[in-house]
Scaffold this motif. Structure first.
Motif, short mmCIF file in Angstrom:
data_model
loop_
_atom_site.label_atom_id
_atom_site.label_comp_id
_atom_site.label_asym_id
_atom_site.label_seq_id
_atom_site.Cartn_x
_atom_site.Cartn_y
_atom_site.Cartn_z
N GLY A 1 0.85 -1.28 0.04
CA GLY A 1 -0.16 -0.12 0.08
C GLY A 1 0.80 1.24 0.05
N VAL A 2 1.97 1.21 0.56
CA VAL A 2 2.99 2.31 0.49
C VAL A 2 3.53 2.64 -0.73
CG1 VAL A 2 4.91 3.40 1.78
CG2 VAL A 2 3.46 1.75 3.10
N TYR A 3 3.90 1.32 -1.39
CA TYR A 3 4.52 1.54 -2.80
C TYR A 3 3.57 1.82 -3.75
CZ TYR A 3 8.98 -1.29 -2.28
OH TYR A 3 10.12 -1.92 -2.17
N ALA A 4 2.26 1.53 -3.43
CA ALA A 4 1.27 2.20 -4.47
C ALA A 4 1.10 3.33 -4.74
CB ALA A 4 -0.12 1.34 -3.84
N GLN A 5 1.41 4.29 -3.78
CA GLN A 5 1.45 5.79 -3.79
C GLN A 5 2.55 6.26 -4.86
OE1 GLN A 5 -1.75 5.77 -2.80
NE2 GLN A 5 -1.18 7.85 -2.51
N LEU A 6 3.29 5.37 -5.30
CA LEU A 6 4.40 5.89 -6.28
C LEU A 6 3.88 6.28 -7.54
CD1 LEU A 6 7.25 3.51 -5.43
CD2 LEU A 6 7.59 5.79 -5.18
N GLY A 7 2.71 5.35 -8.14
CA GLY A 7 2.29 5.21 -9.51
C GLY A 7 0.94 6.06 -9.63
N GLY A 8 0.63 5.94 -10.97
CA GLY A 8 -0.62 6.54 -11.52
C GLY A 8 -0.43 7.88 -12.05
N ASP A 9 -1.55 8.68 -12.43
CA ASP A 9 -1.29 9.98 -12.96
C ASP A 9 -0.83 11.06 -12.01
OD1 ASP A 9 -2.43 9.20 -15.34
OD2 ASP A 9 -4.14 10.33 -15.32
N ASP A 10 -1.15 11.01 -10.79
CA ASP A 10 -0.76 11.92 -9.83
C ASP A 10 0.78 11.34 -9.10
OD1 ASP A 10 -2.83 13.53 -10.00
OD2 ASP A 10 -3.97 12.56 -8.69
N GLY A 11 1.25 10.33 -9.50
CA GLY A 11 2.60 10.01 -9.10
C GLY A 11 3.53 10.15 -10.33
N TYR A 12 4.36 9.13 -10.27
CA TYR A 12 5.47 9.06 -11.33
C TYR A 12 5.01 8.40 -12.50
CZ TYR A 12 8.45 10.36 -7.48
OH TYR A 12 8.96 10.86 -6.39
N GLN B 1 2.84 10.21 -14.32
CA GLN B 1 2.45 11.57 -15.14
C GLN B 1 3.17 12.86 -14.39
OE1 GLN B 1 -1.48 12.50 -16.58
NE2 GLN B 1 -0.64 13.36 -18.39
N ARG B 2 2.34 12.98 -13.25
CA ARG B 2 2.57 14.59 -12.86
C ARG B 2 3.92 14.59 -12.09
NH1 ARG B 2 -3.14 13.81 -12.59
NH2 ARG B 2 -4.17 15.45 -13.97
N GLU C 1 -3.32 20.72 -11.47
CA GLU C 1 -1.96 19.85 -11.54
C GLU C 1 -1.23 19.70 -10.19
OE1 GLU C 1 -1.51 18.14 -14.14
OE2 GLU C 1 -2.52 19.17 -15.78
N LEU C 2 -1.40 20.49 -9.18
CA LEU C 2 -0.72 20.51 -7.81
C LEU C 2 -1.44 19.76 -6.99
CD1 LEU C 2 0.30 24.24 -7.85
CD2 LEU C 2 1.56 22.55 -8.87
N ASN C 3 -2.74 19.62 -7.11
CA ASN C 3 -3.78 19.09 -5.91
C ASN C 3 -3.21 17.63 -5.77
OD1 ASN C 3 -5.66 18.25 -4.07
ND2 ASN C 3 -7.20 18.38 -5.77
N GLY C 4 -3.61 16.86 -6.72
CA GLY C 4 -3.28 15.60 -6.69
C GLY C 4 -2.01 14.84 -5.99
N PRO C 5 -0.64 15.15 -6.77
CA PRO C 5 0.62 15.01 -6.23
C PRO C 5 0.71 15.19 -4.78
CG PRO C 5 0.86 16.03 -8.41
CD PRO C 5 -0.79 16.31 -7.74
N PHE C 6 0.30 16.58 -4.41
CA PHE C 6 0.55 16.92 -3.05
C PHE C 6 -0.10 15.93 -1.90
CE2 PHE C 6 0.05 19.55 0.85
CZ PHE C 6 1.16 20.12 0.75
N SER D 1 0.93 4.26 -16.03
CA SER D 1 1.53 5.41 -16.34
C SER D 1 1.34 5.75 -17.86
CB SER D 1 3.16 5.31 -16.34
OG SER D 1 3.57 4.57 -17.53
N LYS D 2 1.33 7.29 -18.14
CA LYS D 2 1.10 7.83 -19.48
C LYS D 2 2.25 8.10 -20.15
CE LYS D 2 -3.75 9.47 -19.02
NZ LYS D 2 -4.02 9.02 -17.70
#
Length: 607
Positions: A52-63, A65-66, A103-108, A312-313
């Motif tokens: 679950g900790v690793y999971a926050q690395l990926g996706g649009d708001d992670g690495y 894309q953003r 663009e700043l909301n999700g990554p934070f 990832s995109k």
């Protein structure tokens, strides 16, 4: 598109436990003491929590894309395509983002969610019954999980600091914090804690060869590499709050020494990580979720599943541009500055990997692109097995490579010794030798003085690590962002006028379409394009004045130097780094809702 790796598949299991339903960036998980204890009462359940900790690395708001592609520009190499809007990705790239920029909301939020999940793991592993009465092997495994959680928390805080500066600092789960609305903590305090945490983590996490670790799971190499990276940030410059100026961190020599020691340890483990003889192969492997042949990629964020939370995109949003009616469709969201192409010599094999000077047209042929629409080129949808309109490509993002470690080592050595040691020179030379394989006589001399060697490191990191999300932050920690932006604007002016280093760059180039074969190398793709020349090697065409006053029969003209005009620098809607202000725009604004929701959190830096 799913990856056959248990660490990624199991992230689905963890998401049910740790999903946040609140828009606030830090929210108690509301786990009862019983359910929290049960989650860590075995190695398998603890591993699920770690995923679950690793999971926050990926996706649009992670690495996906953003954090990898949108927040990282612009330096002196790339910029985001399109016109300025303070509320979208172009606002970030031109240093003109508003606090309402989504663009700043999700990554934070995503980074703090990762920190919260890590804090739960870090708190509960020492309390687990496994650590009290488990077998020696189980305890060792739990220690490894603890080390990985400490490392992930450090990565998340590092990402917050390099984008937003001082931030609220939590080392325990939200449920254990009496006052949720914490003020900012000075970044040096946070950095020092992370450096201490990573020192501990390095004693708990195995080397790649010892733990059967792929590049998608943290090994001791990444722990040490991240500690070196954070130490260099701690030693370097950053934008402070009071007074609001760029200032260097205290006692820099201490942190240069940490970076030096950690990088040396990694470099000495040649059986774990070594330079891949092929620069291109390193990035090809990322497109197929494979490990490169020599494990040069020390840690990469895995992408899988086809969704915005896990995939990832990369290669669709950025990378080589493929026409919408081509087999592939995608790319082109990030543009290379035309001057970046000319930072490379024609002998440097990295040039055609870093800068895409052609595009794939509607009939899947390669065409030269105008200089105002060149792209990054390390990522290409046509290097995946995916065709059609799909935007998620399961391309991994490299968070750390060995060549980066070698250049960090050389930089730290130079700072400590007042001039580069032979070991530092050798590290820089090894990176350059790979880039000039087959043309080692073009490598050039390695400077022996401190200033000359530092400048060589600044240049080499520009060439080696292009489009990998590092350049802007390197320039900030060296306190070179303002001067490099000014220097780049002058270079762009010279490019437009055909003066100085660009006196022999052609206004236009004449060419014919060519067959595009994605199985060919980047250099072969360029060589296959039929360009018009008169009595000279075709590879020279980019470095010679126009070969004809008019378009030759059977050829097409593409705007080369003429593709850039003064508006590229001065236009308020599209000018390069148009809204950069020294001692202000080195950092991003915090999304306005977080300021509203935390009465102790301040915006700062003039936003």
């Amino acid at each position: 598109m799913k990856k056959n790796k248990s660490i990624l598949i199991l992230s689905f299991l963890a998401s049910a436990l740790f999903l946040s339903s609140c828009s606030d960036y830090l929210e108690p998980e509301n786990l009862s003491s019983i359910s929290e204890a049960q989650q860590f009462d075995s190695t398998s359940d603890t591993f699920s929590a770690l995923i679950g900790v690793y999971a926050q690395l990926g996706g649009d708001d992670g690495y996906g894309q953003r954090l990898s592609l949108i927040l990282t520009h612009s330096g002196d190499d790339f910029r985001t395509s399109g016109n300025y809007n303070c509320n979208d990705r172009r606002g970030v790239a031109t240093f003109g983002a508003c606090s309402t920029n989504t663009e700043l909301n999700g990554p934070f939020s995503k980074l703090y969610t990762g920190i919260e999940r890590a804090n739960l793991v870090i708190k509960n592993i020492p309390l687990s019954p496994v650590m009290q009465s488990g077998t020696a092997d189980d305890k060792k495994l739990m220690d490894r999980y603890l080390g990985e959680a400490l490392t992930l928390r450090a990565q998340y805080y590092y990402e917050l600091i390099r984008n937003w500066g001082d931030v609220p600092f939590y080392l325990v789960p939200a449920s254990d914090v009496a006052e949720q609305n914490q003020p900012k903590t000075d970044r040096d305090v946070i950095y020092d804690q992370l450096i201490t945490d990573l020192e501990k983590a390095a004693t708990l996490v195995p080397w790649r060869s010892e733990g059967g670790t792929t590049s998608n799971r943290i090994s001791k190499g990444f722990v040490k590499g991240l500690r070196a990276r954070i130490a260099l940030a701690r030693a370097g410059w950053s934008l402070r709050r009071s007074p609001q100026v760029m200032a260097q961190g205290s006692n820099p020599q201490k942190y240069y020494q940490i970076a030096l020691d950690e990088c040396r340890d990694i470099m000495n483990r040649t059986g774990d990580h070594s330079l891949n003889p092929s620069y291109e192969s390193v990035f090809r492997a990322l497109h197929t979720n494979a490990q490169d042949a020599t494990n040069e990629v020390i840690f990469a964020v895995g992408a899988f599943g086809g969704g915005v939370r896990t995939d990832s995109k990369i290669g669709y949003y950025n990378g080589l541009k493929h026409h919408d009616n081509s087999v592939w469709k995608g790319g082109g969201g990030i543009n290379a500055l035309p001057t970046y192409f000319y930072e490379f010599t024609k002998y440097d094999l990295r040039r055609d990997m870093n800068v895409g000077i052609f595009t794939i047209n509607a009939t899947n042929q390669a065409e030269l692109a105008a200089s105002n629409s060149w792209t990054d080129s390390k990522y290409r949808k046509s290097w995946t097995s995916i065709t059609g309109p799909s935007q998620t490509l399961a391309v991994d993002w490299p968070l750390m490579r060995l060549s980066d470690v070698m250049l960090m080592f050389a930089e730290a050595d130079n700072e400590i010794n007042g001039a580069p040691s032979q070991e530092a020179k050798n590290a820089l030379l090894a990176v350059r030798n790979r880039a000039y394989a087959g043309n080692l006589g073009q490598v050039g001399a390695i400077p022996a003085d401190k200033v000359g060697f530092f400048n060589a490191i600044v240049k080499e990191r520009l060439l080696e690590l292009g489009s990998e999300g590092l350049r802007k932050y390197d320039l900030i920690r060296w306190n070179l962002l303002a001067s490099k932006i000014a220097e780049t604007k002058q270079k762009l002016t010279d490019f437009i006028n055909g003066t100085g280093a660009y006196a022999n760059v052609p206004l236009n180039i004449y060419y014919k379409n060519s067959v595009y074969d994605p199985t060919k190398t980047a250099q072969q793709n360029i060589a296959a394009i039929d360009v018009y020349t008169i009595g000279t090697d075709k590879s020279q065409v980019f470095y010679l004045p126009n070969q004809s006053a008019t378009t030759p029969a059977g050829y097409k003209s593409i705007a080369w130097r003429s593709g850039i005009t003064a508006t590229y620098i001065t236009d308020p809607s599209s000018g390069y780094a148009q809204y950069f202000v020294p001692n202000k725009r080195e950092l991003l604004p915090i999304y306005f809702e977080y300021i509203q929701n935390n009465y102790n959190l301040t915006q700062d830096y003039g936003y």
